[in-house]
Design a protein around this motif. Structure first.
Motif, PDB file in Angstrom:
ATOM      1  N   ILE A 689       0.944  -1.169   0.066  1.00 12.13           N
ATOM      2  CA  ILE A 689       0.083  -0.099   0.131  1.00 12.13           C
ATOM      3  C   ILE A 689       0.929   1.264  -0.078  1.00 12.13           C
ATOM      4  O   ILE A 689       0.466   2.151  -0.563  1.00 12.13           O
ATOM      5  CB  ILE A 689      -0.982   0.107   1.201  1.00 12.13           C
ATOM      6  N   ALA A 690       1.938   1.179   0.742  1.00 12.10           N
ATOM      7  CA  ALA A 690       2.943   2.242   0.731  1.00 12.10           C
ATOM      8  C   ALA A 690       3.365   2.523  -0.876  1.00 12.10           C
ATOM      9  O   ALA A 690       3.611   3.928  -0.962  1.00 12.10           O
ATOM     10  CB  ALA A 690       4.136   2.156   1.836  1.00 12.10           C
ATOM     11  N   ASN A 691       4.003   1.754  -1.365  1.00 15.96           N
ATOM     12  CA  ASN A 691       4.464   2.095  -2.604  1.00 15.96           C
ATOM     13  C   ASN A 691       3.502   2.405  -3.585  1.00 15.96           C
ATOM     14  O   ASN A 691       3.663   3.377  -4.389  1.00 15.96           O
ATOM     15  CB  ASN A 691       5.111   0.585  -3.449  1.00 15.96           C
ATOM     16  N   ILE A 692       2.298   1.964  -3.213  1.00 17.28           N
ATOM     17  CA  ILE A 692       1.140   2.359  -4.399  1.00 17.28           C
ATOM     18  C   ILE A 692       0.811   3.850  -4.020  1.00 17.28           C
ATOM     19  O   ILE A 692       0.590   4.710  -4.998  1.00 17.28           O
ATOM     20  CB  ILE A 692      -0.020   1.520  -4.034  1.00 17.28           C
ATOM     21  N   THR A 695       3.603   6.290  -5.123  1.00 22.75           N
ATOM     22  CA  THR A 695       3.919   6.660  -6.516  1.00 22.75           C
ATOM     23  C   THR A 695       2.671   7.496  -7.263  1.00 22.75           C
ATOM     24  O   THR A 695       2.829   7.970  -8.301  1.00 22.75           O
ATOM     25  CB  THR A 695       3.636   5.257  -7.320  1.00 22.75           C
ATOM     26  N   SER A 696       1.731   7.663  -6.281  1.00 18.89           N
ATOM     27  CA  SER A 696       0.737   8.648  -6.829  1.00 18.89           C
ATOM     28  C   SER A 696       0.877  10.019  -6.406  1.00 18.89           C
ATOM     29  O   SER A 696       0.026  10.930  -6.694  1.00 18.89           O
ATOM     30  CB  SER A 696      -0.547   8.018  -6.212  1.00 18.89           C
ATOM     31  N   SER A 697       1.945  10.267  -5.563  1.00 19.85           N
ATOM     32  CA  SER A 697       2.067  11.651  -4.905  1.00 19.85           C
ATOM     33  C   SER A 697       3.472  12.005  -4.727  1.00 19.85           C
ATOM     34  O   SER A 697       4.306  11.177  -4.548  1.00 19.85           O
ATOM     35  CB  SER A 697       1.342  11.488  -3.739  1.00 19.85           C
ATOM     36  N   ALA A 703       0.716  11.514   0.635  1.00 22.02           N
ATOM     37  CA  ALA A 703       0.390  10.259  -0.069  1.00 22.02           C
ATOM     38  C   ALA A 703      -0.446   9.474   0.754  1.00 22.02           C
ATOM     39  O   ALA A 703      -1.641   8.637  -0.097  1.00 22.02           O
ATOM     40  CB  ALA A 703       1.533   9.364  -0.510  1.00 22.02           C
ATOM     41  N   ALA A 704      -0.606   9.424   2.022  1.00 18.77           N
ATOM     42  CA  ALA A 704      -1.283   8.392   2.665  1.00 18.77           C
ATOM     43  C   ALA A 704      -2.942   8.829   2.638  1.00 18.77           C
ATOM     44  O   ALA A 704      -3.690   8.309   2.946  1.00 18.77           O
ATOM     45  CB  ALA A 704      -0.877   8.451   4.410  1.00 18.77           C
ATOM     46  N   LEU A 711      -7.428   2.789  -5.967  1.00 14.72           N
ATOM     47  CA  LEU A 711      -8.464   2.603  -6.881  1.00 14.72           C
ATOM     48  C   LEU A 711      -7.986   2.781  -8.453  1.00 14.72           C
ATOM     49  O   LEU A 711      -8.065   2.094  -9.099  1.00 14.72           O
ATOM     50  CB  LEU A 711      -9.846   3.211  -6.963  1.00 14.72           C
ATOM     51  N   ASN A 712      -7.149   3.843  -8.679  1.00 10.08           N
ATOM     52  CA  ASN A 712      -6.355   4.208  -9.784  1.00 10.08           C
ATOM     53  C   ASN A 712      -5.413   3.173 -10.131  1.00 10.08           C
ATOM     54  O   ASN A 712      -5.262   2.887 -11.374  1.00 10.08           O
ATOM     55  CB  ASN A 712      -5.860   5.588  -9.843  1.00 10.08           C
ATOM     56  N   TRP A 713      -4.917   2.695  -9.166  1.00 11.17           N
ATOM     57  CA  TRP A 713      -3.763   1.604  -9.367  1.00 11.17           C
ATOM     58  C   TRP A 713      -4.482   0.316  -9.971  1.00 11.17           C
ATOM     59  O   TRP A 713      -3.874  -0.020 -10.836  1.00 11.17           O
ATOM     60  CB  TRP A 713      -2.863   1.191  -8.152  1.00 11.17           C
TER      61      TRP A 713
END
Length: 899
Positions: A689-692, A695-697, A703-704, A711-713
């Motif tokens: 979950i941390a890596n997901i 990578t989005s922020s 990020a958290a 959902l985007n991942w």
């Protein structure tokens, strides 16, 4: 290679020896062999000439030429077994213990007969005998090659030992009416306590049957001295010798007594020094007599009653130099040996009590295993024991706790009653192997029930069955024979039995017992030796690589970038060496023996950035169509708690599926292989979950709180109908892990300990904190929720639609169904954890730890009351989910700073 080395040495020694006058007496050189001392300080016989010297790893560059005492094939087999189990068989040969010799002799005879039968088998018969295919799912016990079931096959293992008593007169223990007593003369080792003034020292002794104290403990007088304490007095117990149960054990505690002045009142303070236990009867059933020296243990478990440790091992401390030595004398009550009578000599007439069935009995029988029975309830159960047998056969454990084990008449009646007691289901019978039920007939009855287990079910509970071997006071017992027989009839069971035993060979209390069982298994499964040997050698190579990396990181600690580059390069160079490549290729995975690890993909291998530098090893697997397969090797971390938690998750998954509820659990493989070392299976196509989130922020702190990241991942990994299926997979798996982590009290749930597969399955990893042992900082609990259920999880479950209450309602219903199913099996979970109490897991050391399960499953309450409690926890998890996000934010920031 050893072959070329031996060739050179043999000829060199022969030339040198020819000049000596007694050279002809040496005989043929084939009558000699070399041995060395290896890295484990074990004398290793170098018979396998196809190995290389670097694989042997002698402790010093010295070989010793010794005379072969038996045939070459037998010596070679002994050498291979010694290397394989991590303990040279000459160490067992050197033990002056008749019980060890008798057990090995019997197992050698049985194994020899078995291997003779194997040699006469056809290829198809051998396959069936080793791998025992199940013709129907959930069928009965697998059959052997002779067409008989395992119960019949095991009969071949039940070889009765006959002792020559033609010149010996024996007396039944039940005819001895004297009170039990012993004389003591303990020696108190000086190194254990450092004080200016020598303290007063006392010894406490107690007679136990399981955890039940048979009579009041006996306490010596106080003695003072510097290095030795001698009492020369008799301790008498308030129980007659005739009333001693067969499995009675004598427990000792040595402790210092010091005066402490508090508020001008002198009080006594007791400081434990050592403890040790011994059986009252030996393995032949003969009452022990004479002088005995017991070398004690100095590590005391928590919450000991009377400072005595009845649940501890009956083995004495092998490290005798620094151990307190307790000298005792057990008196002779009769000029002839006193034997505990076998069952057929107990002539006790059984009669029904004639009392009617009480409604109160039903309520008592339905309680969980942790519930205590008061004396009145025990009397009621014993009085209505026939009603228990007819109406509540599964209540046998409570009946056993109600027996007066200090009265031989009650013992005899109980043992006779066992002969007509209905057979329990294997799951119910597991409880009877707990330490509270040490009676030989009870444990034989329990093993008889286990024979109905299929191989698959036996594999599910094998971890606990190995641990309860610690409770067996004698090497030859029903459980040992049962496990050996089933392991030798099924290669998969044999594989895991081997690793569960070998992983704890470093523990002094079980080293001899486990090595005896391992030797017996190997002798009866000779074709399996080479397969296991390849795995042992591969793990040794991985340990060498790990130590190389740790050494490199220490040397280059100032520059992280330089450290990473140099150390990874050294690791890859090491793995490319022919010695490593050959050893690490084409072996059966210890995690799953049905998987063949063909060759290492060196370019994809790496080490992980944590304290112990675990190795991430990637294999090319021909049988998987060219796909890679990953395993993690850990050296320095105890994986046994993870192994237990994953086993329980696997059981939960099975129970849910039996109730037609598949919650898509991912119980990945995990296996402890040695002292703080082991392997973990890498789950493919998964990320934390941390890596997901990261990578989005661009900002770690934010990020958290990005609820769209997960959902985007999933949308990136899946499209169309596949996305809907992935969301359903996520919903089911999230429900399963919410319930499982709540019931088991799994803590330290940060965003790197929760992963998601590209197919949508969510799963948890790293179970270092269980049973409610949540992490805290500065005395403040960092985890305030009963389980992890964040708003980004809900966002996925609702398919990104805020008002999608139907999907959320289904998710909540899955959770409630799963919880009620686990509640119905609450006693089984308590039993499995109770059987692991002596394994030495950091967060499972006493019955109080298991109390968490009783509370989380709301045992003792109705289903409606329990469901109400769970719904409150569910709402709390939702309401307090913001605290989880704050913890995740802090974790992400620390992780970002480290990188």
């Amino acid at each position: 290679y050893l072959s070329s080395l031996f060739f050179y040495f043999y000829h060199y020694l022969t030339r040198q020896a020819q000049s000596y006058p007694l050279f002809p007496s040496l005989g043929e050189m084939e009558g000699h062999m070399f041995e060395c001392v290896n890295q484990a300080a074990v004398h290793e016989e170098l018979e396998d000439e196809t190995r290389r010297l670097c694989d042997v790893r002698p402790f010093c560059p010295m070989l010793k030429l010794v005379t072969r005492s038996c045939g070459r094939a037998e010596r070679l087999l002994d050498s291979k077994i010694g290397v394989l189990i991590g303990k040279g068989l000459h160490e067992l040969d050197a033990l002056q213990d008749q019980e060890v010799k008798d057990f090995r002799s019997k197992m050698f005879r049985i194994s020899e007969e078995k291997m003779q039968r194997v040699q006469l088998m056809t290829w198809s018969e051998w396959l069936q005998a080793c791998f025992s295919p199940q013709l129907e799912p959930g069928g009965g016990a697998p059959t052997t090659t002779d067409g008989v079931n395992n119960k019949q096959a095991e009969a071949s293992l039940k070889v009765t030992m006959h002792f020559d008593q033609s010149q010996v007169t024996t007396v039944s223990v039940h005819t001895v009416t004297e009170h039990c007593s012993l004389s003591q003369s303990p020696y108190y080792g000086e190194p254990l306590v450092v004080v200016v003034v020598p303290p007063q020292v006392q010894v406490r002794a107690g007679l136990f049957h399981g955890t039940e104290l048979l009579c009041k403990p006996a306490v010596s007088s106080e003695s003072s001295g510097r290095s030795e304490h001698v009492w020369n007095r008799t301790l008498e117990f308030d129980i007659t010798v005739s009333d001693l149960p067969r499995m009675a054990r004598l427990c000792f505690a040595v402790y210092a007594v010091m005066d402490k002045v508090k508020k001008q009142k002198s009080t006594k303070n007791h400081y434990p020094i050592a403890w040790v236990n011994t059986m009252v009867f030996d393995y032949k059933g003969q009452l022990k007599t004479g002088d005995i020296i017991l070398h004690s243990w100095s590590s005391f478990p928590d919450e000991l009653e009377e400072m005595l440790n009845p649940i501890g091992t009956i083995q004495t401390n092998p490290y005798t130099e620094n151990a307190t030595a307790l000298h005792i004398h057990l008196p002779d009550y009769n000029p002839h040996p006193i034997l505990f009578p076998p069952f057929d000599k107990l002539c006790i007439l059984l009669g029904r009590g004639g009392k009617k069935f009480h409604i109160e009995l039903k309520e008592i029988m339905e309680r969980d295993p942790l519930s205590q029975l008061c004396e009145n309830e025990k009397d009621l159960i014993w009085t209505l024991r026939y009603d228990c047998m007819e109406n509540f056969p599964q209540s046998l454990p409570k009946l056993l706790l109600s027996v007066k084990w200090s009265k031989h008449e009650d013992m005899a009646q109980l043992q006779a009653l066992l002969q007509i007691w209905p057979k329990l289901s294997p799951r119910d019978a597991l409880e009877l192997l707990d330490f509270n039920y040490p009676d030989q007939y009870v444990r034989e009855y329990a093993v008889g029930c286990l024979r109905d287990m299929s191989d698959e079910e036996l594999s599910q509970y094998l971890l606990q069955l190995v641990q309860v071997l610690r409770y067996e006071p004698y090497y030859d017992c029903a459980l040992t024979r049962f496990l050996l027989n089933r392991a030798q009839c099924n290669r998969n069971i044999g594989h895991f039995l081997f690793w569960h035993l070998r992983s704890e060979m470093h523990m002094p209390a079980v080293s001899v017992q486990f090595s005896l069982i391992l030797e017996a298994y190997c002798r009866g499964s000779i074709p399996h030796i080479e397969v296991l040997k390849k795995q042992v050698e591969a793990l040794s190579k991985l340990k060498s690589v790990n130590e190389l990396i740790k050494l490199g990181t220490i040397k280059n600690a100032r520059s992280k970038t330089k450290e990473a580059m140099l150390t990874k390069e050294a690791m890859m160079t090491c793995l490319r060496q022919s010695g490593y490549t050959e050893t690490l290729s084409d072996l059966h995975s210890p995690l799953n023996p049905s998987v063949l690890l063909s060759g290492i993909n060196v370019e994809k291998c790496r080490y992980m950035d944590s304290k112990m530098k675990p190795l991430w090893i990637v294999y090319n697997n021909k049988l998987l169509g060219g796909d890679t397969l990953g395993i993690i090797f850990k050296n320095g971390d105890d994986l046994r708690q993870d192994m237990l938690t994953l086993q329980i998750l696997r059981l939960m998954d099975l129970l849910w599926k039996e109730a037609n509820l598949d919650l898509r659990i991912v119980p990945y493989g995990c296996l402890a292989t040695g002292d703080r070392s082991g392997l973990i299976e890498v789950v493919s196509s998964a990320d934390t979950i941390a890596n997901i989130q990261l990578t989005s922020s661009n900002v770690a702190a934010a990020a958290a709180f990005n609820k769209d990241a997960l959902l985007n991942w999933l949308k990136e990994k899946n499209s169309g109908d596949a996305l809907e299926k992935a969301i359903e997979e996520f919903t089911l798996s999230c429900a399963g892990y919410c319930v499982a982590t709540y019931v088991l009290g799994i803590g330290d749930r940060h965003s790197d300990n929760i992963m998601v597969r590209s197919t949508g399955q969510l799963f948890h990893i790293d179970f270092g904190h269980i049973l409610g042992n949540f992490k805290s900082k500065f005395g403040i609990k960092r985890e305030r929720v009963p389980f992890i259920l964040t708003h980004d999880f809900i966002h996925v479950i609702q398919q990104g639609k805020t008002g999608n209450t139907e999907k959320f309602g289904s998710f909540r219903n899955y959770c409630e169904q799963a919880y009620l199913i686990l509640r119905r099996n609450g006693n089984l979970f308590i039993t499995l954890f109770a059987l692991m109490l002596t394994a030495g897991l950091p967060e499972l050391t006493s019955v109080k730890d298991i109390q968490y399960l009783k509370d989380s499953l709301a045992l003792g309450k109705t289903d409606d009351e329990a469901l109400k409690q769970f719904r409150q926890k569910f709402d709390e998890a939702l309401r307090e989910s913001w605290t989880t996000k704050v913890n995740w934010m802090a974790h992400n920031v620390v992780k970002d700073n480290r990188s």
